[in-house]
Design an enzyme around this catalytic site. Structure first.
Site, PDB file in Angstrom:
ATOM      1  N   LYS A   2      40.428  38.748  45.194  1.00 15.88           N
ATOM      2  CA  LYS A   2      41.158  38.946  46.445  1.00 15.88           C
ATOM      3  C   LYS A   2      40.475  39.991  47.330  1.00 15.88           C
ATOM      4  CE  LYS A   2      44.542  36.057  45.606  1.00 15.88           C
ATOM      5  NZ  LYS A   2      45.954  36.204  45.467  1.00 15.88           N
ATOM      6  N   ARG A  60      45.861  34.575  36.749  1.00 17.19           N
ATOM      7  CA  ARG A  60      45.191  33.473  37.424  1.00 17.19           C
ATOM      8  C   ARG A  60      43.801  33.986  37.799  1.00 17.19           C
ATOM      9  NH1 ARG A  60      48.246  32.714  41.893  1.00 17.19           N
ATOM     10  NH2 ARG A  60      49.648  31.297  40.835  1.00 17.19           N
TER      11      ARG A  60
END
Length: 184
Positions: free
Chosen positions: A122, A158
């Site tokens: 991210k 994830r």
């Protein structure tokens, strides 16, 4: 729900609902299929989620939202153990919100639902470090975030780099739970 129905018909075992029952038909569909469901928090829509996201208390607000949606899923017939909650790292969150949610994993796990953390690659990682890192350069940094989330009680991560994610999760899990079971 239409896309989820097609995925379930093709054999999917889990539906990852990034709108956390934003489609009124989703809960009943997944409940009737017997599949599992991930309920993810997102402030706004993908087009608007990063337009000045604001929370008074991000951990409590996201936690309450997810618990409410999990209750709705149960009311539609989903088994509690088929529901997983995801605070939506990076989805309508500032750097500070993401850090608070990662530190707040123990609060989220207090709901009794398994918690999924998806911090992989991210942009908050590059914001925090102030470095322009490519996606693959973020993988080792993702490991740190996920290991700490596991230490806080996260049940699922994830990842993009599956091998690195699995190995690091096994190590973190063994340290946190004091067991080498499954590491052979």
């Amino acid at each position: 729900a239409e896309v989820a129905a097609a995925a379930l018909a093709a054999g999917a075992a889990v539906v990852n609902d990034v709108t956390a029952l934003g489609d009124p038909a989703m809960a009943g569909l997944v409940a009737s299929s017997g599949a599992g469901m991930v309920l993810m928090h997102m402030l706004g829509t993908p087009r608007t989620m990063q337009e000045d996201p604001h929370y008074d208390d991000v951990v409590n607000e996201v936690g309450a939202f997810l618990e409410g949606r999990a209750s709705e899923a149960e009311a539609a017939g989903m088994a509690p153990d088929a529901i997983c909650i995801d605070p939506g790292i990076g989805f309508g969150k500032t750097l500070e919100h993401n850090l608070a949610l990662l530190a707040g994993v123990p609060h989220l796990t207090a709901s009794g639902y398994p918690v999924l953390i998806g911090a992989s690659r991210k942009s908050w990682i590059t914001m925090l470090l102030g470095e322009d890192l490519g996606p693959e350069e973020r993988d080792p940094l993702t490991v740190a975030a996920h290991a700490l989330a596991i230490a806080g009680g996260a049940n699922v991560i994830r990842v993009h780099d599956v091998v690195m994610g699995l190995r690091s999760a096994r190590i973190a899990d063994a340290i946190v739970r004091g067991s080498t079971k499954g590491l052979d």
